[in-house]
Design an enzyme around this catalytic site. Structure first.
Site, PDB file in Angstrom:
ATOM      1  N   CYS A 191       0.471   3.535   3.309  1.00  0.00           N
ATOM      2  CA  CYS A 191       0.882   3.105   4.643  1.00  0.00           C
ATOM      3  C   CYS A 191       2.209   3.785   5.007  1.00  0.00           C
ATOM      4  O   CYS A 191       2.954   4.204   4.129  1.00  0.00           O
ATOM      5  CB  CYS A 191       1.065   1.589   4.682  1.00  0.00           C
ATOM      6  SG  CYS A 191      -0.467   0.679   5.029  1.00  0.00           S
ATOM      7  N   ASN A 214     -14.029   9.443  -1.835  1.00  0.00           N
ATOM      8  CA  ASN A 214     -14.654   8.312  -2.512  1.00  0.00           C
ATOM      9  C   ASN A 214     -14.315   7.093  -1.679  1.00  0.00           C
ATOM     10  O   ASN A 214     -13.145   6.826  -1.425  1.00  0.00           O
ATOM     11  CB  ASN A 214     -14.063   8.121  -3.916  1.00  0.00           C
ATOM     12  CG  ASN A 214     -14.364   9.303  -4.811  1.00  0.00           C
ATOM     13  OD1 ASN A 214     -15.388   9.981  -4.665  1.00  0.00           O
ATOM     14  ND2 ASN A 214     -13.463   9.583  -5.743  1.00  0.00           N
ATOM     15  N   HIS A 233      -8.578   7.326   3.184  1.00  0.00           N
ATOM     16  CA  HIS A 233      -8.096   8.628   2.724  1.00  0.00           C
ATOM     17  C   HIS A 233      -9.196   9.395   1.988  1.00  0.00           C
ATOM     18  O   HIS A 233     -10.165   8.809   1.519  1.00  0.00           O
ATOM     19  CB  HIS A 233      -6.887   8.469   1.799  1.00  0.00           C
ATOM     20  CG  HIS A 233      -7.229   7.916   0.439  1.00  0.00           C
ATOM     21  ND1 HIS A 233      -7.541   6.587   0.224  1.00  0.00           N
ATOM     22  CD2 HIS A 233      -7.330   8.511  -0.774  1.00  0.00           C
ATOM     23  CE1 HIS A 233      -7.799   6.393  -1.064  1.00  0.00           C
ATOM     24  NE2 HIS A 233      -7.688   7.543  -1.690  1.00  0.00           N
ATOM     25  N   GLN A 279      -9.684  13.300  -0.503  1.00  0.00           N
ATOM     26  CA  GLN A 279      -8.957  14.128  -1.447  1.00  0.00           C
ATOM     27  C   GLN A 279      -9.404  15.579  -1.374  1.00  0.00           C
ATOM     28  O   GLN A 279     -10.494  15.876  -0.892  1.00  0.00           O
ATOM     29  CB  GLN A 279      -9.181  13.612  -2.871  1.00  0.00           C
ATOM     30  CG  GLN A 279      -8.754  12.162  -3.063  1.00  0.00           C
ATOM     31  CD  GLN A 279      -8.982  11.721  -4.503  1.00  0.00           C
ATOM     32  OE1 GLN A 279      -8.336  12.219  -5.409  1.00  0.00           O
ATOM     33  NE2 GLN A 279      -9.911  10.816  -4.697  1.00  0.00           N
ATOM     34  N   HIS A 300      -4.035   0.774   8.023  1.00  0.00           N
ATOM     35  CA  HIS A 300      -4.485   0.406   6.678  1.00  0.00           C
ATOM     36  C   HIS A 300      -5.947  -0.045   6.621  1.00  0.00           C
ATOM     37  O   HIS A 300      -6.654   0.217   5.652  1.00  0.00           O
ATOM     38  CB  HIS A 300      -3.581  -0.696   6.127  1.00  0.00           C
ATOM     39  CG  HIS A 300      -3.916  -1.102   4.723  1.00  0.00           C
ATOM     40  ND1 HIS A 300      -3.524  -0.343   3.637  1.00  0.00           N
ATOM     41  CD2 HIS A 300      -4.629  -2.152   4.232  1.00  0.00           C
ATOM     42  CE1 HIS A 300      -3.972  -0.931   2.530  1.00  0.00           C
ATOM     43  NE2 HIS A 300      -4.642  -2.019   2.855  1.00  0.00           N
ATOM     44  N   CYS A 322       0.840  -1.191   0.000  1.00  0.00           N
ATOM     45  CA  CYS A 322       0.000   0.000   0.000  1.00  0.00           C
ATOM     46  C   CYS A 322       0.884   1.253   0.000  1.00  0.00           C
ATOM     47  O   CYS A 322       1.680   1.447   0.910  1.00  0.00           O
ATOM     48  CB  CYS A 322      -0.917   0.006   1.222  1.00  0.00           C
ATOM     49  SG  CYS A 322      -1.816   1.558   1.382  1.00  0.00           S
TER      50      CYS A 322
HETATM   51 ZN   LIG Z   1      -2.260   1.279   3.647  1.00  0.00          ZN
END
Ligand SMILES: [Zn+2]
Ligand SMILES: [Zn+2]
Ligand SMILES: [Zn+2]
Length: 333
Positions: free
Chosen positions: A35, A136, A149, A151, A96, A32
């Site tokens: 991370c 999203n 996350h 944006q 994560h 990822c």
């Molecule tokens: Zn991650």
């Protein structure tokens, strides 16, 4: 690589961003890029062993502060302009497998402070006319990275959806002397059937005119225009109400509920928008646990949404999963 092309038929800009095709698509958790970088592991976007909340510029941006010159020449009918703007990624947590719904109210409050800060900072750029904060969430709406996350896009113009809300808000003010969103909030409270949850500073409801079965709007009780207008208690109340809603969403079908979340606030072009009113809109794509609502012919081609559910019933359903969450006692106000 990227440019803005004018659509004269709709009077709006389209961004081309072909380089975005190369972006990372659903990597395994060990790889990822959002991370923290593990000791001896591959370097991620964050070269730290841990973090709290991080904001950085998107590596595959559709808008850039110093954009390349458009790759095609514009014509009188088809103007082009550089895709100037800023695209930022906001990491909510180093964990994560977390989601905003699983983060404590205090972390959501911290996120609201980060949003406020980014809104202030990005608004200060001369070329930025609108700061759009959104998330999203879920593969159902095409998310390519699972790490929690959101944006931020800083646009060099006021986007069409906001233009429409501003125009209607202005017309309502001219006609009645009142704020449109204040009137909507009053009507939702008077009726009551579509209210999902509320506290001193914010109210969450499925609006009378909802396009999506579980569309929820969160409006500020005070007539304010932007994140930067709220005091500390209001920021904390917003965090508590967001958590209340997101937990209820997850309980609805007992899954991590997918959604688009967008923040609607005043533009950053220096004009006075005191007739507008801050709110957040959530558009979950699900109709049932397994069925998606598709944007089909009428929605996409005519702009008319067909909602095959009643906002009153969906609000009652969602409300039955609501456990009111407040700012934690003992936590500094
Ligand atoms: Zn991650
Ligand atoms: Zn208002
Ligand atoms: Zn709106």
């Amino acid at each position: 690589m990227s440019e803005l092309r004018w659509n004269p038929l709709l009077g709006e800009w389209v961004a081309t961003a072909t380089h975005r095709q190369d972006r990372t698509f659903l990597p395994p958790a060990d790889y990822c890029p959002l991370c923290p970088t593990k000791l001896g592991g591959f370097p991620t976007e964050v070269p730290e062993s841990t973090y709290d909340i991080v904001v950085f510029e998107n590596r595959f941006p559709s808008l850039q502060p110093d954009p390349p010159f458009p790759a095609v020449a514009g014509t009188e009918l088809y103007p082009v302009r550089p895709a100037q703007g800023v695209c930022e990624v906001v990491l909510y947590s180093p964990n994560h497998t977390s989601t905003l719904a699983r983060e404590p109210v205090t972390q959501i409050y911290k996120l609201i402070q980060v949003w406020t800060d980014r809104f202030r900072e990005l608004s200060a750029h001369e070329f930025v006319k609108y700061v759009f904060i959104f998330e999203n969430k879920g593969e159902a709406i095409g998310v390519t990275l699972h790490h929690p996350h959101g944006q931020i896009y800083a646009y060099p113009f006021i986007p069409p959806r906001i233009e429409t809300e501003l125009k209607e808000s202005f017309a309502h003010k001219e006609k009645t002397g009142r704020c449109l969103l204040c009137d909507i909030l009053e009507e939702e409270k008077r009726d009551g059937r579509r209210i999902v949850a509320a506290n001193d500073s914010f109210a969450a409801y499925i609006p009378f005119f909802a396009r999506w079965p579980y569309e929820v709007h969160i409006s500020s009780q005070r007539h304010l225009q932007a994140l930067t207008d709220f005091n500390r208690k209001e920021q904390q109340d917003l965090a508590a109400l967001m958590k209340t809603l997101l937990v209820a969403y997850d309980k609805l079908f007992d899954i991590s509920f997918p959604y688009m979340m967008v923040i609607h606030q005043r533009p950053s072009d220096g004009t006075d928008y005191d007739y507008y009113h801050f709110h957040i809109e959530f558009y979950p794509p699900l109709r049932t646990k397994t069925k998606l609502k598709y944007l089909a012919g009428s929605e996409t081609g005519a702009g008319m949404f067909i909602n095959d559910t009643l906002a009153e019933e969906k609000a009652a359903e969602l409300r039955s999963h609501v456990v009111q969450i407040n700012w934690p006692e003992g936590e500094k106000r």
